[in-house]
Each structure stands twice: as C-alpha cells, then as structure tokens.
Design an enzyme around this catalytic site. Structure first.
Site, mmCIF file in Angstrom:
data_model
loop_
_atom_site.group_PDB
_atom_site.id
_atom_site.type_symbol
_atom_site.label_atom_id
_atom_site.label_comp_id
_atom_site.label_asym_id
_atom_site.label_seq_id
_atom_site.Cartn_x
_atom_site.Cartn_y
_atom_site.Cartn_z
ATOM 1 N N CYS A 70 0.694 -1.395 0.107
ATOM 2 C CA CYS A 70 -0.014 0.092 0.079
ATOM 3 C C CYS A 70 0.943 1.314 -0.019
ATOM 4 C CB CYS A 70 -0.753 -0.256 1.278
ATOM 5 S SG CYS A 70 -2.069 -1.392 1.157
ATOM 6 N N HIS A 125 -2.372 6.567 4.574
ATOM 7 C CA HIS A 125 -1.248 5.501 4.776
ATOM 8 C C HIS A 125 0.068 6.173 4.253
ATOM 9 C CE1 HIS A 125 -0.265 0.782 4.848
ATOM 10 N NE2 HIS A 125 0.469 1.766 5.841
HETATM 11 MG MG MG Z 1 -3.213 -2.071 -0.734
#
Ligand code: MG
Length: 464
Positions: A70, A125
């Site tokens: 991610c 993130h």
């Molecule tokens: Mg991901």
C-alpha cells in the site's frame, strides 16, 4: 435589417466559456485483484458499476500498481514517481516516524494550484502524524483513517514472544482531528460515501478532485450488514460488492448534479490481492481475514511480491462521457504514477520542473488521439529497495531471489500467467534486459546489488 439586428444581438451574447477542466474522481481500491471485476473476466464476482465505468469508457489491460504493497504504491500515485524515488518503499505502521516529504509535490497540490477543491476520503497511509497528513499535502478535506484497518491494538509481534505491537485504537480523522477512536470500521464504507457525495454536491460549480480510497477490500473485510454473506466469493466477495456499490453511488451523485460530461472517473487498485493464507491475521479477525486458497486468479501470485504479475498488475478503468469513447480497451503499458501526469495535463497544471517525474501522460490515449501518445516500453518492479523484475514490451524478466540463480523470462502476451520460462531460448534478449536493469540501478538503486541510486529523494522525517 433583420440580419443586422441578429448580428447586434449575437455581438452582445456572452463570449463562449473556456472549456472547464474536468473534475477528477479517482476510486483507489485497496488490494483488489486484476480479475476481480466482471469486466476483467471474474469467475465469481459481479461488479455492474465498475463494469459500467469500463463500458462507458476505457479499460486498461496492462496497468500496473507502482508497488505490491500500500504505502509505496500510494506514494507513487500521488507524486508521479517510483516509490523508490520518493523514499517510501515499505508499508508504514502506527509506530513509523517517516511519511511523505513536504518537498514532494502531490497531484492534490498541483490541482489545487489550478483552482480545484480537493478531498481525500478513506485511507491515507503516507504518515499518520499531523505533519504528514493529507491536509499538509494539498487536500482541503480529509475524512478517513491514517493507516490500514488492520493496524489496531489487536496486532501482536510476529515473532515469539508474541506481545502487543503497541498500536493504539485506529482513529477516524476529520482534517487533523480525531473524531472517533476506535473507528467503527464496518460503518465506514457508507460514511465515506456520504462524505464523498456531499463533497461532490458542494463543489458542483467548480472543478474538484476527489480520491475515494476504500478500506473494506483490505483485511479485515468488514462491510455494512446489508453486504454480509451475499457473495459466492465469500467475505472478500462481499467487500468487492461493497466497493462496487460505492462506485455506483459516486456515478449516481455525478449524474444527479449534472456532472457526467464534466468528470473523469478512474477506478484502479493500489496493489494485487492477498492470495495466501495469513495465519496471524486469521487468528485475530477470523473469517474476515481468511483467504480462500482455492480461489483461482489469472495472474501469478499476489500482494507483497512484485516479481510476478499478481502483485502489481491491477484493473484500471476510466470514464469521461463525451471525451473518452465508450467501450475502449487499451493494452498499452501504463502505471499508477501515470495518473499524476495525466490528471495534471487535463487540468492544465505544469509538472514540477526541478525534479524527475516518472509518470507518462495518458491524456491523448484517453481522448482518442493515439497518434499524440508517447508509449512507454519499460517498467521496473521493486520490492522495497530491491529491483525484482522488468517489463519491456510484452516481455517480463524476473530477477532471481538468490545470487547464482537464473533470471526467468516470460512472454506476457502469450503467457500472462507466467507459466513457461523462456530464458534459455532467448539468451541475447535476457542480456539486453539485464542491461536495462543496470540503468534502473543507477537511477533508483538496488539493495541486492548494494547500489544506492543517483536520483532518490528522502522520505519526510518526523519533527519532534
Ligand atoms: Mg493495498
């Protein structure tokens, strides 16, 4: 006389409006496989809304997430660069003290500079401390969680003795303020969509950029009750159905506001799917994180690895009625960071001139002017700082895990599932691809070869 009056009348008509730059809605799905949408041939999932984006626009067959995890993928998408270039090559945790550097110029900042209203709804993130949040990187609005839905206090160290990793309850943020902790994860898909719809409605008269970054397709697969136990593909299938519903809601809001022809909608994924069972997550979240190992995908392997297609090759569809011809399919070699350059060009924003930007401009491809499109022939795949594969044309060279092993060569046109290594039949070509790898090492580095790379920039460090 009549002609004169008509001329006079016409001359006082307002000048035609300059074409409005498009609104941009990017749905960035989390961990969804290339073939988990029916328009990509899913065997057990039905996704009418993503299919509608594809049938009313363009579907890319050879679109790559910039990373198989991610954080690096999102860093690359937002900056238009390989993640290795911008220093975020690994997944960040709630204990991390790095994030997206201030000095990076995100697509949100570029679009904001062109008068866009900007919003990120969902998962971020790229650093959870205030200095790294979306609000510090060009987003007017942030409503979401700063890291994934599996980074709560339930997580234990993976090595014995298994003790708490010390993660706090996952916070839900509005701007930079915590508004709920622990965030009620199963309720978030609907709250995110309500927020996104409100943002669209409130900004219908000005260009806007919305990134909807869903969380329910990332383990644990927690969905609102009405999606539970409906899919024949299990809880993960329920999560994809929820994501597809979310896409439909956004299309509905755009139509309601009369913005269909003014809005580019892109749906893509940040990396491939979890395909192997993950005992630690299963032990915590039970069926909400239990991978069905019998489920088959077209592409080899999945998330966490970038050697084989399943980790990085993902779906991408783009719709802009009146501008993108319906029903198109493109086999061009494209990557997540190309969206940066493409969105910037469509908005009339200049790319930063003082740095390397890796993204290619796809606007001519989208707008049906292939003669103006400058195709990419080579794309490099990294795991953290290790160069692990290179795609060139339809061929893919997979670099060995261990020194002394041979690289593998696959013809992705004939063999997209990477079943038949052809390296022995094409030794000269393998040598040429290995030369290309040397260029990547000089530029972006390669930890396996002890090469630093000349053109890497540092991640942001926490200022205490
Ligand atoms: Mg991901």
């Amino acid at each position: 006389m009549l002609a004169f009056l008509l001329t006079l009348f016409q001359s006082v008509e307002p000048a035609p409006k300059a074409p409005r730059p498009p609104n941009i809605v990017h749905v960035l799905a989390d961990d969804v496989a290339w073939d988990d949408f029916s328009c990509y041939g899913s065997r057990d999932l039905v996704t009418p809304n993503v299919d509608r984006v594809a049938s009313e626009g363009l579907r890319f067959t050879d679109f790559y997430a910039p990373s198989a995890t991610c954080t690096p993928s999102r860093a690359a998408i937002l900056t238009g660069c390989y993640a290795q270039r911008v220093g975020l090559t690994q997944v960040l945790f709630p204990t991390s003290e790095v994030g997206l550097a201030d000095s990076e110029v995100t697509i949100a900042e570029l679009l904001k500079g062109r008068g866009y209203a900007t919003a990120l709804v969902g998962k971020w993130h790229l650093g959870h401390q205030p200095q790294f949040l979306p609000t510090r990187h060009g987003f007017d609005l942030f409503f979401g969680i700063p890291y994934p839905n599996d980074h709560g206090p339930e997580r234990l160290t993976s090595k014995e003795p298994r003790v708490s990793r010390g993660f706090p309850p996952i916070p839900l943020l509005r701007g930079e303020s915590v508004v709920e902790q622990p965030a009620q994860l199963a309720s978030l898909p609907e709250r995110f969509i309500a927020e996104a719809r409100k943002f669209i409605a409130e900004h219908k008269d000005a260009p806007f950029y919305l990134q909807l970054s869903n969380i329910e397709t990332h383990t644990p697969w927690l969905v609102p009750q009405r999606f539970q136990y409906k899919s024949q593909a299990g809880v993960y299938g329920d999560a994809v159905a929820c994501l597809d519903w979310a896409v439909g809601e956004l299309l509905d809001e755009l139509a309601k506001q009369g913005l269909d022809g003014d809005t580019l909608v892109v749906v893509s994924s940040d990396n491939g799917p979890l395909v192997h069972r993950y005992p630690e997550l299963e032990g915590i979240y039970g069926h909400a994180a239990t991978v069905d190992p019998e489920r088959r995908h077209w592409l080899r392997d999945g998330k966490y690895q970038a050697r084989y297609e399943g980790g990085t090759r993902v779906a991408c569809v783009a719709r802009w009625p009146g501008h993108i011809a319906p029903g198109g399919v493109s086999g061009e070699l494209v990557a997540g960071f190309d969206l940066y350059t493409t969105f910037a060009r469509l908005a009339g924003a200049e790319l930063p001139a003082d740095r390397i930007v890796d993204g290619n401009d796809l606007s001519a491809l989208l707008l049906g002017r292939p003669e103006d499109f400058n195709p990419r022939d080579t794309l490099f795949h990294y795991e953290n700082l290790e160069l692990v594969a290179v795609r060139n044309g339809n061929w893919k060279l997979v670099l060995p895990r261990k020194t002394g092993e041979r690289p593998e060569l696959y013809d992705l046109e004939e063999d997209p599932s990477e079943t038949t290594d052809q390296s022995e039949e094409h030794e000269d070509f393998v040598a040429r691809l290995l030369e290309l790898c040397e260029l990547a090492r000089e530029d972006l580095g390669d930890s396996k070869h002890g090469v630093e790379g000349r053109n890497r920039r540092a991640a942001g460090r926490l200022v205490k």
